[in-house]
Write an enzyme that holds these catalytic residues in place. Structure first.
Site, PDB file in Angstrom:
ATOM      1  N   LEU A   1       0.834  -1.206   0.000  1.00  0.00           N
ATOM      2  CA  LEU A   1       0.000   0.000   0.000  1.00  0.00           C
ATOM      3  C   LEU A   1       0.868   1.256   0.000  1.00  0.00           C
ATOM      4  CD1 LEU A   1      -2.403  -1.521   2.593  1.00  0.00           C
ATOM      5  CD2 LEU A   1      -3.147  -0.762   0.327  1.00  0.00           C
ATOM      6  N   PRO A   2       0.303   2.394  -0.464  1.00  0.00           N
ATOM      7  CA  PRO A   2       1.137   3.595  -0.628  1.00  0.00           C
ATOM      8  C   PRO A   2       1.661   4.220   0.660  1.00  0.00           C
ATOM      9  CG  PRO A   2      -1.127   3.996  -1.397  1.00  0.00           C
ATOM     10  CD  PRO A   2      -1.029   2.546  -1.062  1.00  0.00           C
TER      11      PRO A   2
ATOM     12  N   LYS B   1       9.910  10.340   0.027  1.00  0.00           N
ATOM     13  CA  LYS B   1       8.999   9.720   0.996  1.00  0.00           C
ATOM     14  C   LYS B   1       9.798   8.956   2.071  1.00  0.00           C
ATOM     15  CE  LYS B   1       5.826   5.903   1.554  1.00  0.00           C
ATOM     16  NZ  LYS B   1       5.553   4.554   1.034  1.00  0.00           N
TER      17      LYS B   1
ATOM     18  N   LYS C   1      15.191  -0.781   6.186  1.00  0.00           N
ATOM     19  CA  LYS C   1      14.995  -0.113   4.892  1.00  0.00           C
ATOM     20  C   LYS C   1      15.144   1.402   5.024  1.00  0.00           C
ATOM     21  CE  LYS C   1      12.179   0.723   0.902  1.00  0.00           C
ATOM     22  NZ  LYS C   1      10.987   0.463   0.093  1.00  0.00           N
TER      23      LYS C   1
ATOM     24  N   THR D   1       5.948   0.519   2.612  1.00  0.00           N
ATOM     25  CA  THR D   1       6.969   1.244   3.374  1.00  0.00           C
ATOM     26  C   THR D   1       6.274   2.302   4.226  1.00  0.00           C
ATOM     27  OG1 THR D   1       8.636   0.843   1.690  1.00  0.00           O
ATOM     28  CG2 THR D   1       9.079   2.621   3.233  1.00  0.00           C
TER      29      THR D   1
END
Lengths: 282, 282, 282, 282
Positions: free
Chosen positions: C54-55, C233, C158, C86
């Site tokens: 998902l975004p 982001k 990450k 993320t």
């Protein structure tokens, strides 16, 4: 800039001898009654007071200390020299010391007020050295002659002041842009901030957002102000002296970088408040 | 802080019902005539006006929207709520919207002026929302009640102003330190800069260098001012909203980091102008 | 991205139930034999393993914890959930805790490798939580499944890795640009630096200067790489968690700001190595 | 450092003439068979090859160009000069040009590898100019002699490489610290990052976190490495040349500032990886 300064000296009735690598600048003043010197040594031997306005340190060094043509090698005893170039204070101090050894008085007197102030004779001079020797002449060209301390102090004050100016201008641009993005009215926000602890010259006198202050460069497409290229130069001097003295200047350094990126994006001739547009445009 | 604000309301003759997780804070006010509420719902049902002052967003969310005890679930129709906590404007807007749906008026009214101002009743309130509803009460606690716009605007103004404040304070510290390292007299330099374009509240009212301004925290070992921890919190909010709105804030962001490093070095309780000492000490 | 990942699961012979707000994405997979779920609850009741991509955080929160349709409210006992979005690690940890209370296993498994890697099945998964439960499925989609620790650890790795990636990419762009401006040959300089202490992935594998490395996005006008918008982001998440943990990240923060300014200048879809062009262009 | 380099030349059987303002350094080499020169001119007239290792630009300028004692005024035709000082490339180019006019070959050959490498003869030399003329001699002192291009190129490579080194070291410190604050195991995090795009020399060879890499200075209290003071000096040179060339270096500049603040906090003699401790300590 030098041309306008010279014209004001002339207007006050002082006899004027001029020299410039750009012949045109001389012609205009000669037409109004000034004498043209044929060379720097020629100028030095004719004058009791010498005033220079040069683009940077290398030119100042050349004009004053060149083995053959340098002014310090030709100026008469007790000559009073005022250098209004914006250069490294350490270089200016060195030249002042050499001058003193030759019985010459050397002052640093960088200006603020821009081409407009030079023309109207309303410049501010920040003076380092024996100000009494140069005061009368400086008052012919400026409305504000401030003594900052020993040789080099005028330059130190200008460089430190302009570093803080750049920082608070970028900070104002950031705060105004963020406020606008958050939905605030820029005029109302500026008004409240200017009564509060965020207040600074960049917010209350020279606001970078179009529409907030009618007289600011932001309202004339950032034209006719203090050029980004000149601010970048002053920030470079600030970084140079802060490296030499070991004084940390994190925001001054980042401000220098931001103006350098703006130069790379073609904004060198725009007023330095265009940083608002650079940060907000999309 | 809330204690002092409540005391001022009491002094003006308003009946006062109080609640705090810290019993001690209540006792003092009760001794002076206030009524202690036994819980948030108990407080909500007794009051026409509610004022809160909480440490951060999670506490505000809990106090207002908890399914069981949240004030919005127990406040009467037409209650007027003023939240003076410094939190994210987006959260404040969300709560104001929920309040409106329940016929409750919610205002954000963060303060500046510190514990001293709270005690003396000289706080500044930056108000977002229908200010008329809360003005009288706010004027009991502060000398300056400023309307900033719609819900959340008070917080937006405070956060943006404080971001610029931090930037200009660090900038002032850098400029003063560099000037001193260059051999300038700090008082003379500050005086000249304060008549020039580098002028800002941090340089002309709250100068961070000991000896320059007798009333500034710099002269009392950076005690009793605006704590580094609070400034760091406000800068965190500024970064949060600038990320959410996509507004670049390079100096605001670096200022946040500098204050974060200062926190890691144990300076959280010192006035935020101690950045001068942090940058210059050796 | 999710479409390609699902296709690889299908290829390996696993039965597949799919759901997306974008009908088109589903149709393609259904044409190849997948079953379309009519809603999230419908999907939850049909599956033993659930994978989401998902975004951002708000979507993850909605999909998992919505009171009516949230997957955690409909998934069967012992369902294994892998979220490859993320998002903030703290949010992921909260959801994992809620899942555990309902006898559901929740893993965070963000990816690197881009759309290309998703298509070819060569993604790297950084996994937080009980990796044994999801390993087989992840290996159907990626060539590298790395266990990072407890719930949330995959996201932490990450985010921290990508922060350093951004820093070293901008640093490489600065060093390469400076070297070129100083007259060095970019290929020779890169070669020497890559044998020295300046060496990093951005300099030796993904060099941002056109002409230095044939396979890098710099040679295809910065297309088809890791988009500036995605890097921005991730840097926002890094700033968020560093504020929450009080970890100072001055270069990470400035890198975030630089990418934000680049976004404001329209570079969101270009590979993040375009920072070289942004800094050097004139 | 120069002493160790000279000793290695001696060991290889070359006849050696030495000069230093520090008599002690000479005595030791003379005891092993070197000839002491009484002055720079004396040295110049005795040698076919001259090698210098000086603290900075002013010393290099003095040693080579002093009107009376400068080496360029006394060196014989066809002398080969190698300067291993780390100075501004522009200055080195100027001296090389003066040398060429006097039929003298001048090379810049700054080193990396530290005092340890000088002692063991394992230095790396980055060479600008006609490398063939100096190769044999340089190979007597180092294990790695790299040709970088024309005069000044060796210095350019060293300065640009070290700028990126500082950036990636601080970035690594930030990423490691953030990862640890988020609860990750530092060894596991470093291992994963070193297989990923965050990988750099500072993370995979010289990790700044104690306990991650046994051989790194972090495990010996940041002693015996590359001193913070030397890194700060190199970053100052990087800023100087980036100002002169107009190349923006935002992270390089901020890194310089961070090391400057660390100097102000007394860390000048510690290995530069101590930035991890500076950022994380509390």
């Amino acid at each position: 800039m030098g041309k306008h300064m010279a014209a004001n000296i002339q207007k006050k009735g002082y006899p004027l001898v001029v020299f410039d690598v750009n012949k045109m600048a001389i012609d205009e003043l000669v037409a109004k009654g000034a004498t043209a010197a044929s060379s720097l040594p020629d100028l030095a031997t004719q004058c009791t007071h010498i005033l220079t306005m040069l683009p940077g340190g290398p030119q100042v060094q050349e004009v004053y200390t060149n083995n053959k043509t340098g002014l310090l090698n030709h100026a008469k005893n007790n000559t009073i020299i005022i250098d209004s170039s914006t250069i490294e204070p350490f270089l200016s101090r060195d030249i002042a010391k050499m001058a003193k050894d030759k019985n010459i008085e050397f002052l640093d007197a960088p200006v603020s007020g821009g081409v407009g102030g030079a023309e109207k004779g309303t410049l501010t001079f920040m003076v380092g050295g024996n100000i009494e020797k140069g005061k009368q002449l400086l008052e012919a060209m400026g409305s504000n002659v401030v003594h900052c301390g020993d040789n080099g102090s005028g330059l130190c004050v200008k460089i430190c002041n302009n570093m803080l100016l750049a920082i608070s201008m970028i900070g104002t641009a950031e705060a105004m842009n963020l406020a606008i993005k958050l939905g605030l009215d820029p005029k109302i926000f500026a008004k409240i901030m200017n009564m509060s602890s965020g207040r600074c010259w960049s917010s209350d006198t020279y606001n970078p957002v179009p529409g907030v202050m009618p007289t600011a460069p932001a309202n004339r497409d950032y034209e006719q102000g203090f050029a980004t290229a000149l601010m970048t130069k002053d920030l470079g001097l600030a970084q140079s002296v802060s490296t030499q003295t070991g004084a940390p200047t994190p925001l001054g350094s980042l401000s220098h970088q931001i103006y350098r990126v703006m130069m790379a994006h073609g904004l060198q001739n725009k007023d330095f408040s265009i940083v608002y547009k650079f940060l907000s445009e999309n």
